[in-house]
Design an enzyme around this catalytic site. Structure first.
Site, PDB file in Angstrom:
ATOM      1  N   TRP A 166      44.102  44.464  42.224  1.00 46.84           N
ATOM      2  CA  TRP A 166      43.874  43.121  42.778  1.00 46.84           C
ATOM      3  C   TRP A 166      44.927  42.779  43.829  1.00 46.84           C
ATOM      4  O   TRP A 166      45.529  41.702  43.802  1.00 46.84           O
ATOM      5  CB  TRP A 166      43.852  42.057  41.666  1.00 46.84           C
ATOM      6  CG  TRP A 166      42.931  42.387  40.540  1.00 46.84           C
ATOM      7  CD1 TRP A 166      43.278  42.610  39.236  1.00 46.84           C
ATOM      8  CD2 TRP A 166      41.507  42.556  40.606  1.00 46.84           C
ATOM      9  NE1 TRP A 166      42.164  42.896  38.486  1.00 46.84           N
ATOM     10  CE2 TRP A 166      41.054  42.879  39.302  1.00 46.84           C
ATOM     11  CE3 TRP A 166      40.562  42.469  41.637  1.00 46.84           C
ATOM     12  CZ2 TRP A 166      39.723  43.112  39.009  1.00 46.84           C
ATOM     13  CZ3 TRP A 166      39.234  42.713  41.357  1.00 46.84           C
ATOM     14  CH2 TRP A 166      38.825  43.025  40.053  1.00 46.84           C
ATOM     15  N   GLY A 241      60.592  35.806  41.355  1.00 46.03           N
ATOM     16  CA  GLY A 241      61.133  34.973  42.423  1.00 46.03           C
ATOM     17  C   GLY A 241      60.199  34.912  43.619  1.00 46.03           C
ATOM     18  O   GLY A 241      60.030  33.854  44.246  1.00 46.03           O
ATOM     19  N   GLU A 367      48.363  34.734  40.553  1.00 42.87           N
ATOM     20  CA  GLU A 367      49.743  34.225  40.535  1.00 42.87           C
ATOM     21  C   GLU A 367      49.955  33.214  39.412  1.00 42.87           C
ATOM     22  O   GLU A 367      50.570  32.169  39.590  1.00 42.87           O
ATOM     23  CB  GLU A 367      50.120  33.672  41.901  1.00 42.87           C
ATOM     24  CG  GLU A 367      50.018  34.756  42.967  1.00 42.87           C
ATOM     25  CD  GLU A 367      50.640  34.385  44.284  1.00 42.87           C
ATOM     26  OE1 GLU A 367      51.644  33.681  44.265  1.00 42.87           O
ATOM     27  OE2 GLU A 367      50.108  34.819  45.318  1.00 42.87           O
TER      28      GLU A 367
END
Length: 387
Positions: A166, A241, A367
């Protein structure tokens, strides 16, 4: 005086002159260059590569990084507005810029050497080098610590084996930021397109982000020089991060998608006559659209404060989680409701709502899924990790 329908609390008045100029420039680009072609590009499952040079010329790639690397040096709010206006066109366009800027250029800047920065960042800002970010794996998903990709030291090089899934921009990319397990924890590597044993395979049959390139990456004894290792971070804090940077942009992007859907449905319901009156004259339609405006307004205020916190250097990852959760949910709900108000016409890509609704199925997932971000907030509230 009538209030602006997409900015009922005059949030724009809280922006600086430079921030408004950035928003206006990207809005014009979206209106003139993206919207006229994006429906067809989505239908054809084609990323409009012809826009990349224009995006780069506008300074939208790595826009928050310093000018010494060929970047625009804009503040976080300006970057958010860039994401909002691009996603008003399509999530795939915003995803391209997010990946290039936050997931590829940012780690080179934050975790790389000065030599690596000077080698890669100017060309990436100019759109001459495209990057992708290799973290997610087929079995990993929301558990990046369960990483199977391995890098083993071999003299002055590293031997990389594994796969990633992905990956936005995968088949476009000249360079991949790949995270791998080593004897010394998770580390990042700059894997160049021509390295032997590195292949990318585009993923087809997608019903979401069709105007975006999504790929699987494979590493079969790929030899990576030590000079291509990111030396200034080890462990999951490196990729996480990067994800915080990208998630920040995603908190803004869906607002643009929601505005596009509301704009379309406002116009359509005024023109569509049913039972001798416009659909917009009915209480049910007005209540639905008022609810959309309320949620868009709240999302705008949320991200503006988030951006001010980021610019002040005080933004916390949990705050990004709250905003991504809220704003992605807001946008997908609005896109689905707008599709409904468009009736049968709403299922075609001649209208934006179904395209945005389908794209947002990916945006709300990647995400950090909605559930992951809810659990981040739960942990913040209770001090107990429920993952």
């Amino acid at each position: 005086m009538a209030l602006p329908p997409y900015d009922l609390f005059d949030v724009r008045s809280l922006l600086t002159e430079e921030e408004r100029a950035v928003q206006d420039a990207v809005a014009r680009f979206t209106d003139e260059r993206v919207i006229p072609i994006i429906g067809d590009a989505f239908d054809q499952a084609r990323f409009p590569k012809e826009l990349v040079s224009e995006i780069a010329e506008m300074g939208l790639l790595g826009s928050s990084l310093p000018e010494k690397y060929g970047c625009a040096g804009l503040n976080a709010v300006s970057y958010g507005l860039i994401c909002q206006e691009l996603e008003r066109g399509d999530s795939g366009i915003r995803s391209f810029v997010s990946v290039q800027s936050s997931l590829c250029m940012y780690p080179i800047y934050a975790y790389g050497t000065e030599e690596q920065r000077m080698r890669w960042l100017p060309d990436m800002a100019a759109g001459k080098v495209i990057g992708c970010f290799g973290l997610t794996e087929p079995q990993g998903g929301s558990d990046p610590a369960n990483m199977k990709t391995r890098a083993v030291r071999d003299g002055d090089d590293w031997i990389l084996n594994g796969s990633k899934m992905w990956i936005t921009n995968g088949n476009l990319a000249d360079i991949a930021i790949v995270w791998a397990q080593t004897e010394d924890g998770i580390q990042g590597f700059l894997v160049e397109k021509g390295f032997a044993g590195f292949t990318a395979q585009e993923i087809h049959k997608k019903m979401s982000l069709r105007a975006s390139v999504t790929s699987a990456l494979f590493f079969d004894n790929v030899r990576v020089p030590e000079a291509n290792r990111l030396p200034n971070v080890k462990g999951l804090k490196g990729p996480l991060g990067c994800l915080t940077q990208a998630r920040y942009g995603i908190t803004w992007g869906p607002i643009g998608a929601a505005i596009a859907c509301l704009d379309e449905v406002l116009k359509y319901t005024k023109e569509r006559i049913l039972f001798d009156r416009p659909v917009a004259a009915t209480q049910s339609a007005q209540i639905k659209m008022a609810e959309m405006a309320r949620r868009i307004t709240l999302a705008q205020l949320l991200v503006l404060q988030l951006g001010r916190l980021k610019d002040a250097g005080t933004m916390q990852p949990a705050q990004v989680s709250l905003a991504k959760w809220n704003n992605c949910r807001m946008a997908i709900d609005i896109a689905r409701e707008c599709r409904d108000l468009l009736g049968g016409a709403g299922i075609t890509t001649e209208h934006a709502a179904i395209r945005h609704a389908l794209n947002l199925e990916s945006v709300i997932t990647y995400e950090g899924t909605e559930t992951v971000h809810q659990l981040v907030i739960g942990r913040e509230l209770t001090g107990i990790n429920a993952f």
